[in-house]
Write a protein that holds these residues in place. Sequence first.
Motif, PDB file in Angstrom:
ATOM      1  N   THR A   1     -30.674  43.384  79.221  1.00 14.29           N
ATOM      2  CA  THR A   1     -30.361  42.006  78.883  1.00 14.29           C
ATOM      3  C   THR A   1     -29.005  41.932  78.192  1.00 14.29           C
ATOM      4  OG1 THR A   1     -32.687  41.444  78.632  1.00 14.29           O
ATOM      5  CG2 THR A   1     -31.098  39.995  77.572  1.00 14.29           C
TER       6      THR A   1
ATOM      7  N   THR B   1     -34.338  25.379  72.912  1.00 15.36           N
ATOM      8  CA  THR B   1     -35.082  26.603  72.627  1.00 15.36           C
ATOM      9  C   THR B   1     -36.559  26.288  72.487  1.00 15.36           C
ATOM     10  OG1 THR B   1     -34.727  26.339  70.250  1.00 15.36           O
ATOM     11  CG2 THR B   1     -33.139  27.679  71.467  1.00 15.36           C
TER      12      THR B   1
ATOM     13  N   ASP C   1     -35.274  34.421  78.471  1.00 20.94           N
ATOM     14  CA  ASP C   1     -34.476  34.898  77.344  1.00 20.94           C
ATOM     15  C   ASP C   1     -33.018  34.516  77.567  1.00 20.94           C
ATOM     16  OD1 ASP C   1     -33.545  36.661  79.237  1.00 20.94           O
ATOM     17  OD2 ASP C   1     -34.620  38.397  78.452  1.00 20.94           O
ATOM     18  N   ASN C   2     -32.122  35.141  76.824  1.00 19.73           N
ATOM     19  CA  ASN C   2     -30.714  34.742  76.863  1.00 19.73           C
ATOM     20  C   ASN C   2     -29.873  35.600  77.794  1.00 19.73           C
ATOM     21  OD1 ASN C   2     -30.349  32.632  74.451  1.00 19.73           O
ATOM     22  ND2 ASN C   2     -31.864  34.143  73.860  1.00 19.73           N
TER      23      ASN C   2
ATOM     24  N   ARG D   1     -25.565  28.128  76.791  1.00 21.44           N
ATOM     25  CA  ARG D   1     -26.616  28.402  75.812  1.00 21.44           C
ATOM     26  C   ARG D   1     -26.860  27.202  74.899  1.00 21.44           C
ATOM     27  NH1 ARG D   1     -26.193  33.545  71.909  1.00 21.44           N
ATOM     28  NH2 ARG D   1     -26.610  34.626  73.873  1.00 21.44           N
TER      29      ARG D   1
ATOM     30  N   PRO E   1     -26.553  39.142  76.395  1.00 20.76           N
ATOM     31  CA  PRO E   1     -26.492  37.746  75.941  1.00 20.76           C
ATOM     32  C   PRO E   1     -25.392  36.976  76.667  1.00 20.76           C
ATOM     33  CG  PRO E   1     -26.633  39.254  74.089  1.00 20.76           C
ATOM     34  CD  PRO E   1     -26.400  40.095  75.307  1.00 20.76           C
TER      35      PRO E   1
ATOM     36  N   HIS F   1     -23.214  33.418  76.693  1.00 22.91           N
ATOM     37  CA  HIS F   1     -22.837  32.258  75.899  1.00 22.91           C
ATOM     38  C   HIS F   1     -22.681  31.010  76.765  1.00 22.91           C
ATOM     39  CE1 HIS F   1     -22.254  34.823  72.417  1.00 22.91           C
ATOM     40  NE2 HIS F   1     -21.603  35.658  73.196  1.00 22.91           N
TER      41      HIS F   1
ATOM     42  N   ARG G   1     -35.174  32.361  71.456  1.00 23.45           N
ATOM     43  CA  ARG G   1     -34.126  32.703  70.497  1.00 23.45           C
ATOM     44  C   ARG G   1     -33.648  34.137  70.739  1.00 23.45           C
ATOM     45  NH1 ARG G   1     -37.574  31.666  65.249  1.00 23.45           N
ATOM     46  NH2 ARG G   1     -39.065  32.671  66.666  1.00 23.45           N
ATOM     47  N   PRO G   2     -32.388  34.415  70.501  1.00 26.48           N
ATOM     48  CA  PRO G   2     -31.903  35.795  70.693  1.00 26.48           C
ATOM     49  C   PRO G   2     -32.644  36.780  69.798  1.00 26.48           C
ATOM     50  CG  PRO G   2     -30.072  34.252  70.454  1.00 26.48           C
ATOM     51  CD  PRO G   2     -31.310  33.490  70.119  1.00 26.48           C
ATOM     52  N   TYR G   3     -33.038  37.894  70.382  1.00 26.54           N
ATOM     53  CA  TYR G   3     -33.681  39.015  69.680  1.00 26.54           C
ATOM     54  C   TYR G   3     -35.049  38.652  69.087  1.00 26.54           C
ATOM     55  CZ  TYR G   3     -28.775  40.289  69.965  1.00 26.54           C
ATOM     56  OH  TYR G   3     -27.505  40.521  70.428  1.00 26.54           O
TER      57      TYR G   3
END
Length: 397
Positions: free
Chosen positions: A149, A161, A239-240, A156, A151, A153, A264-266
């Motif tokens: 994965t 979310t 996910d992102n 986003r 991320p 931008h 959300r990230p992570y």
Amino acid sequence: MATRHEITKKFAREYARANRAEKGAMLDALVETTGWTRDHARRAIRVAAARKGAARDVQRRPRPKKYSYDALIVLQEVWRLSGQPSGKYLAAVMDDTLERLVRFGELGKVAPRVRPEVLDELRSMSAATIDRYLKPHKDAAYPSALSGTKPSHILRSSIPTRTSMDEPITVPGFLELDTVAHCGHTLKGEFLRTLTATDPLTGWTMLRSIRNNAFLHVHGALEWITAQAPVPVAGVDFDNGSEFINWGVIAWCDDHDIPVTRARPYQHNDNAHVEQRNGDWVRKHAFRYRYETEAELALLNDLWALVMARKNHLLPCVKATGWTTTKAGRKKRIYDPPRTPYQRLLDAGVLDEKIRSRLETEHAALNPAKVTRAINKIQNQLIDLAAARTRGTRPAA
């Protein structure tokens, strides 16, 4: 404090020899004498028993086994043929699994041990007992995998979310999406990926392997998923990763009137359902080898057809329904009784007659042992291909 130590030392000697009722009476007396809580009194007795001079030499007589050796041998075969589920899930479908294996004549390997009383023993086993009897035969050692994965931008900030703290999904058809990288020990180069789509409400899951994360291949997998889904797709959450957060995927969702949310990230718990399927469905069946070729792509998709048949139709899952509090004041999750995704779909009452009839026909024809043999055959082919690649890249001596 010294007096309390003497009291617990005295109780420790008697506690090791006592039965359940006597232990409860001792704890009550200790709590009344010392003012401790029941949990602290129990811990104090254990500490006292571990000290020198207490009841270390006292050994209780081992509890006799409740179930016969024949029942254990047949249980191992049933567990193997049904896909090696946990005791909680195997106990929930034990009646159906035994009926199918007997009807299709798949217990021939242990046929001399299959008697009515043995089958009754298996039906009466609890989930904990099944896990305890099968513990020596389970392989839970899976190395950690790399994550592909990255991320993104792009877009986003414009995508809402959805977190694990939001209201639960109440309508079938909402899908959590994620990809699994079949990269082996390195993310370098090109390798196959598997797109996982799961419905948090029913547990119904679909798997499709693709060439890479290019939109051309992700688009094809999304089209396949929408065509194979038993109910219309009501929304997607991912996910992102850049394979999802890009203009092509967002435009495709807009064209199909499918709402989009992201995690959300992570924060893996935001899409915990699909993360669990990545491990239990994808990694467990396709291992952690590197796959690159068209032949491996075809094998993986043949494998997923069998895995989906077994997991969606024959093996149950549980769904969190709320929270409760233990006696110690800790929060504890509440789950509903184990049911298969197929049963949950039928209970939801949202299937049209054509799809319902198709699923019922598929369900009635499934032979757990036949499915397991077919899965094992493909897995052996994948292992051979991975081994051949390893030999081909090994430096010369």
